[in-house]
Design an enzyme around this catalytic site. Structure first.
Site, short mmCIF file in Angstrom:
data_model
loop_
_atom_site.label_atom_id
_atom_site.label_comp_id
_atom_site.label_asym_id
_atom_site.label_seq_id
_atom_site.Cartn_x
_atom_site.Cartn_y
_atom_site.Cartn_z
N HIS A 166 0.65 -1.27 0.19
CA HIS A 166 0.15 -0.13 0.05
C HIS A 166 0.75 1.37 0.01
O HIS A 166 0.72 2.08 1.03
CB HIS A 166 -0.96 -0.02 1.16
N ASP A 210 -6.23 -4.21 0.82
CA ASP A 210 -5.96 -4.09 2.25
C ASP A 210 -7.38 -4.30 2.96
O ASP A 210 -7.82 -3.29 3.96
CB ASP A 210 -5.36 -2.73 2.54
#
Lengths: 312, 432
Positions: free
Chosen positions: B234, B307
């Site tokens: 991320h 995520d």
């Protein structure tokens, strides 16, 4: 005249018309405070709850007096003496109190945005009495009222706010309110206590107090919040006082009729010297009285039935 | 047993395939891509008309929080897999921050066994350190031998550079990537959102971009030293993209991912103190969003992962500083990719599909993510033009924590096929 809003969450989203209405209303309410019988029946039957998750003496007392003078019923809930310590969520606490008939909540909370959360959760009115580092709108309004009383105007004045800007909800409410009303707002504090990208706010930023104080009409001295100094933002109170303490020598650079304000409680000898705090150009106790007037005005404007206070 | 997808636009970036054709699945495997005459097949199968739709390798999400064991009130392996199927994902990779942590063989086997009965393929990473405490290395070799596909410190980033070096050098022996969440925790104490003007106005604790970038830089340097495969999770910042770009230019074995929220939203999403927009790393600024898109377009960012971080309603419905980080993503990823990357021309549809299939497969060394003849028939059927309105209350995930609720997006999963079985969308396919 009533405010066309349910809640008072901050001054950032308030119009100049609204600010003027509140200040005008506060001025007309202030007379009640000095009457021999400090009581008007205008909010009789209304229920005001102060819900404080952080310690406070003056703000809480001020709101309670304001409500009582206007004949509202008041309840106060604090962290230590409620279900909150049993683990009840903020949401459930609010819903429970609303179900008990609370018309207006006054909320102080360590979390930024707590009053926004409350305003979305309940249909009752919410007044933010300080949410974390975000805003403290009634303090901003009472500071403006104090400036207005002392200077006769706000527009065109140079107002310096000095101290821990980063952690200060007072600084944020002041800068929004004052800049909307046409004042030049200066912020000054240690570089470690200025919030990120502070220059994008409608202010002038200084890291040197002697430069910042040059020619100002008002100095609003912020409290060093020792409870938030968990990261070593400056080396010592001694050095802070030396670099950012407001004292008489520094004030010589300000306008000769400078006004000194402080939201309290003061750390005398740190951010402000005792002789400045007690000087005749210090209006710190006036701020407290004006706080009462502003809070009466807001309760009236949010809860009032429409009758004019002067005839009450 | 066969299943025929007639007349779809078949996109498989792993072989540069993008053409209208039929795709025949026999006994759970891709049997033929081309012209297939259903009349010549036996009665033991079904044919669907998928004209106007896109047929791709099943999507792979290499960054999912399954929450099981230990936090089944947020999500279970079963519900995460159902959410994945609804979002077009045929393979999901769990992160090791469960309770207890996935830090030994028994835990890896637990997840894989549970995953056997789930709607999609469930894989897992193994924790880099015991109990995710960042103190002692976990039994990485045993976990890899039990089936863990990567080693990760997600959610509990290893702060000691020396220990991280050990993890990287040790992992090299097993040829698995070290998957890192980059955050210098000394800079993010009690942090809520991106440091910047929005945070300054809202009066919330700042999460500076440098806390992420410093760790990206550190981990790249350590991976170079350790000669391991590194996967950076991320990425949210412009400088983070630049660090990966220069690492790749040096020829290092580095892959990187971002998530849909980081190219779809900025820190302005927190303006009303929406705790569903609180994630870690935090939403950044428009300049970062632009740099993330550039990084996706030029290949610096290989993978799009979600995520997916489910939390119970009551956990998010609190004052924002006390709310946990994270948002769910499995059921919104594909429309966000199409709406915010494909439609504006940042990525072609094929390049976008690559970042959801071939790239994560490659980063993890998986055989899936392709539609070659003989490969397992994990397939997603997409309508890239359909308008959808996100409705959190209808999601398959147990959780509802998405800032995209009510958003009008383009692109939709029509059907998801795992090992030749339609696990989602059978009703919406047109039988011939």
């Amino acid at each position: 005249m009533k405010l066309k809003r349910k809640d008072i969450l901050g001054l950032q989203d308030m119009s100049t018309e609204e600010i003027r209405l509140i200040l005008d209303t506060a001025i007309s309410h202030k007379g009640i405070i000095s009457r021999p019988v400090k009581k008007v029946p205008i909010l009789k039957g209304k229920s005001v709850c102060t819900l404080f998750y952080e310690n406070s003496t003056r703000t809480r007392t001020s709101f309670e007096y304001a409500a009582k003078i206007m004949s509202a019923d008041t309840t106060s809930i604090s962290v230590a003496g409620s279900a909150i310590t049993k683990g009840e969520s903020f949401k459930d606490t609010l819903l429970t109190l609303e179900a008990l008939g609370v018309d207006l909540f006054v909320i102080r909370h360590a979390a930024g945005g707590a009053s926004h959360f409350a305003a979305k959760t309940v249909k009752s009115h919410v007044i933010n009495a300080g949410d974390g580092m975000h805003e403290h709108p009634t303090q901003g309004l009472l500071d403006m009222l104090t400036i207005l009383e002392n200077k006769g105007k706000i527009e065109g004045l140079k107002v310096l706010i000095v101290g821990d800007i980063m952690h200060s909800r007072v600084a944020r409410s002041n800068l929004w309110g004052l800049s909307k009303m046409g004042a030049e707002v200066r912020l000054c504090g240690p570089s470690t206590l200025l919030p990120a990208e502070v220059e994008k706010l409608p202010v002038k930023v200084f890291e040197n107090l002697d430069e910042a104080i040059e020619g100002v009409d008002v100095v609003n001295v912020l409290r060093i919040q020792l409870e938030r100094m968990d990261r070593g933002f400056f080396p010592s109170n001694r050095e802070y006082a030396e670099l950012f303490g407001v004292n008489k020598a520094r004030l010589l650079r300000a306008k000769s009729d400078v006004t000194i304000m402080h939201p309290g409680p003061m750390n005398r000898g740190v951010e402000i010297t005792a002789d400045v705090a007690d000087a005749d150009f210090s209006v710190i106790t006036d701020q407290v009285t004006n706080g009462l007037a502003v809070r009466m005005a807001l309760l009236y404007l949010l809860l009032g039935g429409g009758g004019h206070v002067a005839s009450a | 047993m066969w299943l025929l997808l007639k007349n779809g636009r078949i996109i498989d970036p792993s072989q540069g395939l993008d053409k209208v054709a039929d795709l025949l699945i026999m006994d759970g495997k891709v049997s033929k891509i081309g012209k297939v005459n259903a009349k010549k097949l036996d009665n033991n199968g079904v044919a669907y008309d998928v004209s106007g739709l896109v047929v791709t390798p099943g999507l792979i999400d290499m960054h999912v929080h399954l929450r099981e064991p230990g936090q089944e009130h947020k999500e279970t392996i079963e519900t995460a897999a159902l959410a994945a199927a609804a979002g077009g994902f045929t393979t999901i990779v769990g992160m090791p921050n469960t309770l207890p942590a996935i830090d030994n063989r028994a835990m890896v086997e637990y997840v894989l066994n549970k995953g056997m009965s789930a709607a999609v393929n469930v894989l897992t990473t193994g924790a880099a350190t015991k109990a995710n405490e960042g103190k002692e290395m976990a039994e990485i070799g045993d976990m890899v031998n039990a089936g863990a596909v990567a080693v990760s410190d997600d959610a509990f980033p290893v702060q000691s550079a020396d220990l991280m070096r050990m993890v990287m050098e040790y992992s090299r022996m097993f040829d698995v990537p070290v998957v890192v969440h980059c955050e210098d925790k000394s800079m993010t104490h009690d942090a809520v959102m991106n440091e910047g003007i929005v945070c300054s106005i809202l009066g919330l604790r700042p999460w500076p971009r440098q806390a992420e970038e410093i760790m990206i830089a550190r981990n790249i340097m350590l991976a170079e030293l350790a000669k391991c495969k590194l996967h950076i999770q991320h990425i949210t910042t412009a400088a983070g993209v630049e660090l990966v770009r220069s690492a790749k230019a040096k020829g290092l074995n580095v892959t990187a991912e971002t998530c849909p929220q980081y190219f779809s939203l900025t820190d302005e999403a927190l303006n009303e103190y929406d705790s569903n927009a609180k994630c870690c790393p935090p939403l950044r600024t428009q300049a970062d969003v632009d740099a993330i898109k550039q990084g996706l377009a030029d290949g610096t960012i290989d993978v799009i992962a979600t995520d997916h971080a489910p939390h119970a309603i009551e956990e998010k419905e609190v004052e924002i500083p006390y709310a946990p980080f994270g948002m769910i993503g499995l059921e919104t990823a594909l429309p966000l990719v199409i709406t915010n990357l494909v439609k504006p021309g940042v990525l072609s549809l094929a390049d976008a599909i690559a970042k959801l299939t071939e790239a994560p497969a490659k980063a993890l060394g998986l055989k899936s993510g392709r539609l070659t003849e003989g490969s397992i028939a994990d397939i997603t059927v997409i309508d890239p033009e359909a308008s959808v309105k996100v409705n959190a209350s209808q999601m398959k995930s147990m959780a509802r924590n998405t800032p995209f609720d009510g958003a009008e997006l383009i692109g939709k999963t029509v059907a998801t096929i795992v090992g030749g079985t339609v696990v989602y969308g059978a009703d919406s396919l047109n039988t011939i």
